[in-house]
Scaffold this motif. Structure first.
Motif, PDB file in Angstrom:
ATOM      1  N   ASN A  28      -5.754  48.034  46.923  1.00 29.10           N
ATOM      2  CA  ASN A  28      -6.921  47.168  47.061  1.00 29.10           C
ATOM      3  C   ASN A  28      -7.914  47.369  45.927  1.00 29.10           C
ATOM      4  N   ALA A  29      -8.057  48.592  45.469  1.00 23.89           N
ATOM      5  CA  ALA A  29      -8.971  48.860  44.359  1.00 23.89           C
ATOM      6  C   ALA A  29      -8.437  48.276  43.051  1.00 23.89           C
ATOM      7  N   ALA A  30      -7.103  48.132  42.976  1.00 24.41           N
ATOM      8  CA  ALA A  30      -6.506  47.535  41.774  1.00 24.41           C
ATOM      9  C   ALA A  30      -6.540  46.016  41.832  1.00 24.41           C
ATOM     10  N   GLY A  31      -6.602  45.453  43.041  1.00 24.82           N
ATOM     11  CA  GLY A  31      -6.675  43.998  43.196  1.00 24.82           C
ATOM     12  C   GLY A  31      -5.336  43.370  43.484  1.00 24.82           C
ATOM     13  N   PRO A  32      -4.966  43.217  44.763  1.00 23.85           N
ATOM     14  CA  PRO A  32      -3.655  42.626  45.097  1.00 23.85           C
ATOM     15  C   PRO A  32      -3.584  41.148  44.719  1.00 23.85           C
ATOM     16  N   SER A  33      -2.387  40.725  44.377  1.00 23.21           N
ATOM     17  CA  SER A  33      -2.142  39.315  44.090  1.00 23.21           C
ATOM     18  C   SER A  33      -1.826  38.579  45.387  1.00 23.21           C
ATOM     19  N   GLU A  34      -1.804  37.251  45.320  1.00 26.37           N
ATOM     20  CA  GLU A  34      -1.366  36.472  46.468  1.00 26.37           C
ATOM     21  C   GLU A  34       0.128  36.707  46.672  1.00 26.37           C
ATOM     22  N   PRO A  35       0.585  36.913  47.913  1.00 25.57           N
ATOM     23  CA  PRO A  35       1.990  37.249  48.120  1.00 25.57           C
ATOM     24  C   PRO A  35       2.920  36.052  47.990  1.00 25.57           C
ATOM     25  N   ASP A  36       4.172  36.348  47.682  1.00 29.97           N
ATOM     26  CA  ASP A  36       5.226  35.342  47.705  1.00 29.97           C
ATOM     27  C   ASP A  36       5.851  35.381  49.096  1.00 29.97           C
ATOM     28  N   LEU A  37       5.657  34.321  49.866  1.00 24.28           N
ATOM     29  CA  LEU A  37       6.115  34.301  51.254  1.00 24.28           C
ATOM     30  C   LEU A  37       7.412  33.511  51.438  1.00 24.28           C
ATOM     31  N   GLU A  38       8.039  33.113  50.337  1.00 26.78           N
ATOM     32  CA  GLU A  38       9.279  32.352  50.428  1.00 26.78           C
ATOM     33  C   GLU A  38      10.444  33.234  50.866  1.00 26.78           C
ATOM     34  N   GLY A  64       6.136  49.971  58.822  1.00 27.38           N
ATOM     35  CA  GLY A  64       5.341  50.523  57.733  1.00 27.38           C
ATOM     36  C   GLY A  64       5.162  52.021  57.838  1.00 27.38           C
ATOM     37  N   TRP A  65       5.155  52.531  59.066  1.00 29.58           N
ATOM     38  CA  TRP A  65       4.933  53.954  59.304  1.00 29.58           C
ATOM     39  C   TRP A  65       6.122  54.812  58.879  1.00 29.58           C
ATOM     40  N   VAL A  66       7.352  54.288  59.014  1.00 31.50           N
ATOM     41  CA  VAL A  66       8.536  55.112  58.729  1.00 31.50           C
ATOM     42  C   VAL A  66       9.283  54.671  57.478  1.00 31.50           C
ATOM     43  N   PHE A  67       9.025  53.482  56.973  1.00 29.31           N
ATOM     44  CA  PHE A  67       9.759  52.978  55.815  1.00 29.31           C
ATOM     45  C   PHE A  67       9.342  53.718  54.546  1.00 29.31           C
ATOM     46  N   PRO A  68      10.295  54.171  53.734  1.00 21.66           N
ATOM     47  CA  PRO A  68       9.959  54.845  52.471  1.00 21.66           C
ATOM     48  C   PRO A  68       9.539  53.829  51.408  1.00 21.66           C
ATOM     49  N   TYR A  69       8.234  53.733  51.172  1.00 21.19           N
ATOM     50  CA  TYR A  69       7.713  52.756  50.212  1.00 21.19           C
ATOM     51  C   TYR A  69       8.396  52.935  48.865  1.00 21.19           C
ATOM     52  N   GLY A  70       8.683  51.806  48.236  1.00 20.07           N
ATOM     53  CA  GLY A  70       9.371  51.821  46.954  1.00 20.07           C
ATOM     54  C   GLY A  70      10.866  51.618  47.084  1.00 20.07           C
ATOM     55  N   SER A  71      11.392  51.722  48.303  1.00 20.46           N
ATOM     56  CA  SER A  71      12.815  51.490  48.535  1.00 20.46           C
ATOM     57  C   SER A  71      13.071  49.991  48.711  1.00 20.46           C
ATOM     58  N   ARG A  79       5.975  37.574  55.952  1.00 23.43           N
ATOM     59  CA  ARG A  79       4.516  37.405  55.956  1.00 23.43           C
ATOM     60  C   ARG A  79       3.832  38.679  56.460  1.00 23.43           C
ATOM     61  N   ASP A  80       4.303  39.191  57.582  1.00 27.94           N
ATOM     62  CA  ASP A  80       3.673  40.378  58.163  1.00 27.94           C
ATOM     63  C   ASP A  80       3.729  41.564  57.207  1.00 27.94           C
ATOM     64  N   LEU A  81       4.887  41.772  56.598  1.00 32.52           N
ATOM     65  CA  LEU A  81       5.049  42.938  55.733  1.00 32.52           C
ATOM     66  C   LEU A  81       4.251  42.814  54.440  1.00 32.52           C
ATOM     67  N   SER A  82       4.016  41.581  53.983  1.00 30.35           N
ATOM     68  CA  SER A  82       3.219  41.408  52.767  1.00 30.35           C
ATOM     69  C   SER A  82       1.808  41.940  52.948  1.00 30.35           C
ATOM     70  N   ARG A  83       1.323  41.932  54.185  1.00 32.36           N
ATOM     71  CA  ARG A  83      -0.044  42.396  54.453  1.00 32.36           C
ATOM     72  C   ARG A  83      -0.192  43.896  54.265  1.00 32.36           C
ATOM     73  N   ILE A  84       0.931  44.626  54.286  1.00 36.04           N
ATOM     74  CA  ILE A  84       0.850  46.067  54.059  1.00 36.04           C
ATOM     75  C   ILE A  84       1.608  46.459  52.790  1.00 36.04           C
ATOM     76  N   ASP A 139       6.674  44.044  49.704  1.00 34.73           N
ATOM     77  CA  ASP A 139       6.914  42.725  49.123  1.00 34.73           C
ATOM     78  C   ASP A 139       8.383  42.515  48.780  1.00 34.73           C
ATOM     79  N   SER A 140       8.752  41.256  48.732  1.00 37.32           N
ATOM     80  CA  SER A 140      10.052  40.798  48.222  1.00 37.32           C
ATOM     81  C   SER A 140      11.251  41.470  48.870  1.00 37.32           C
TER      82      SER A 140
END
Length: 450
Positions: free
Chosen positions: A236-246, A299-306, A322-327, A330-331
């Motif tokens: 958030n401090a870096a500034g998130p972009s609008e997500p790709d929800l396709e 989100g609690w158990v998923f290894p981010y970056g995988s 859509r839900d996952l883009s909020r945390i 992405d993609s």
């Protein structure tokens, strides 16, 4: 003044569109900003200003993307360190939005530089309190580290009183958190609306006149929060972009099988009943629903970056993206369909038993372990005598503590137990999924402690 509430029940938060019939102010926008744009379109108002109460810890903001898209000022506290252009605002600054007057009030506590906004239009008055005063509670004060928690809790107590000085008792109160978000310091009331005056008589931050006692009580009752929070504040401090929800092009059967063979994270979105009966070996069960369990616990158990692959119906995959883009997940890739054999004909098919409480009592052989994957505070309140407690969010890092042999896995409702059972089966364990409400366990005859 009209206030349009944009609910995000998956995370327990709200965003707000406040307008005078022509010009609108958006406060604490979620990342999927199309919902806010649709609300503004229905109200036939322009988006003239976008504001944040704080740098959020539980979701990625859509504030920057929304402001840039509509060419509006983006209000962020001048004291917050961010990597993007913003309109800095500080305590006491007042801005006009059409016929609305918006005053920033410093309310540190949830974060060091937290702001609330007092909005007036004639005789109408509203307080947008973010993570400060919630309905029946306040925002938690330990998200920036335990070393800051006591000081921030004192700030939270003082900030509540500051808000009481800055707005009238009749002012409508609109918090961002407190509707199921782990950003709340304690159980909120479940109220859908309130006023500042009502909180004076019902909220412990006001009814407890002893600041030291309030601080001790709040800190003593803070519980675990999702570990994906660590990724939210810096993004958030870096500034998130609008997500790709396709929805991406679906994987072929060969590609899906290769990912399973490689041990990648492949998440099955079907109901846990269908999953237990028939699933691709190596997948993990995260039943998709419009409530908060899916987003929070994945989100609690998923290894981010995988790399993440979602398996399910087109509608379920679309909603999950859509839900996952909020945390910030992405993609993800996707395999569309609900027939495991049709999705990957050459892959191994698995299943495991799913039982209720009476079956646990009647069918579990002596010596087979009952594994309780609820949070520690839930277990301490009440648990089955002899059960082993390893919270779901700690399960993968504490596999060496899981008892040997077949495991009877339960939680509070059956959801987390389904996730836990699938994670353990993925690790080669023999599991039974107890799919029942924990409140019914004692009535079924299970011996209880607490």
């Amino acid at each position: 003044m009209d206030v349009i509430v944009i609910e995000t029940p998956q995370l327990g938060d709200r965003s707000y569109l406040v307008h005078d019939g022509q010009e609108g102010l958006v406060i604490d926008a979620q990342r999927d900003i199309d919902r806010i744009e649709e609300a503004a379109g229905r109200a036939e108002v322009g988006i003239a200003l976008v504001a944040e109460t704080h740098i959020h810890n539980d979701y990625l903001t859509g504030g920057l993307a929304l402001a840039q898209k509509h060419g509006t000022p983006y209000l962020v506290n001048a004291a917050d360190e961010v990597s993007f252009e913003r309109t800095p605002i500080s305590d006491g600054h007042t801005i006009r939005v059409g016929r609305l007057t918006v005053k920033a009030v410093a309310t540190p506590g949830h974060t060091h530089h937290h702001l609330s906004y007092v909005v007036t239009h004639g005789d109408d008055e509203a307080v947008f309190s973010g993570g400060s005063v919630l309905y029946g509670s306040v925002g938690r004060t330990d998200l920036l580290g335990e070393e800051h928690a006591e000081h921030l809790t004192r700030d939270q107590w003082n900030s509540a009183r500051r808000l009481g000085d800055e707005a009238s008792e009749r002012a409508a109160l609109y918090p961002t958190h407190g509707f199921g978000s782990f950003c709340s310091s304690g159980p909120a009331t479940g109220a859908d609306e309130s006023t500042l005056g009502e909180q004076f008589s019902t909220n412990h931050v006001y009814t407890d006149s002893d600041q030291l006692h309030f601080v001790r009580e709040l800190l003593a009752n803070l519980t675990a929060y999702p570990n994906y929070y660590v990724h939210m504040q810096p993004t958030n401090a870096a500034g998130p972009s609008e997500p790709d929800l396709e929805i991406p092009d679906p994987l072929t059967a060969q590609e899906l099988t290769a990912r399973l063979d490689a041990g990648e994270w492949v998440v099955d979105l079907r109901h846990r009943v269908a999953y237990a009966a028939d699933h691709l070996h190596g997948t993990v069960s995260f039943e998709y629903g419009d409530g908060g369990s899916f987003t929070t616990f994945l989100g609690w158990v998923f290894p981010y970056g995988s790399q993440l692959t979602l398996v399910g119906s087109r509608d379920g995959v679309e909603k999950a993206i859509r839900d996952l883009s909020r945390i910030g997940i992405d993609s993800p890739d996707a395999a569309l369909g609900e027939d495991p054999r049709g999705l990957a004909p050459s892959a191994q098919i698995s299943s495991y038993p799913r039982v209720d409480w009476p079956s646990l009592l009647a069918d579990r052989p002596e010596g087979e372990a009952i594994l309780d994957v609820r949070r520690i505070e839930e277990f301490q309140t009440s648990h089955i005598d002899g059960a082993v407690n390893i919270p779901l969010h700690e399960l993968l890092v504490r596999l060496d503590e899981v008892p040997p042999g077949r495991l009877w896995v339960h939680c509070g409702s059956g959801y987390r137990a389904g996730v836990g059972a699938s994670l353990l089966e993925r690790e080669g364990r023999d599991v039974v999924h107890i799919d029942g409400n924990f409140d019914d366990a004692a009535g079924a005859g299970l011996p209880m402690v607490g």
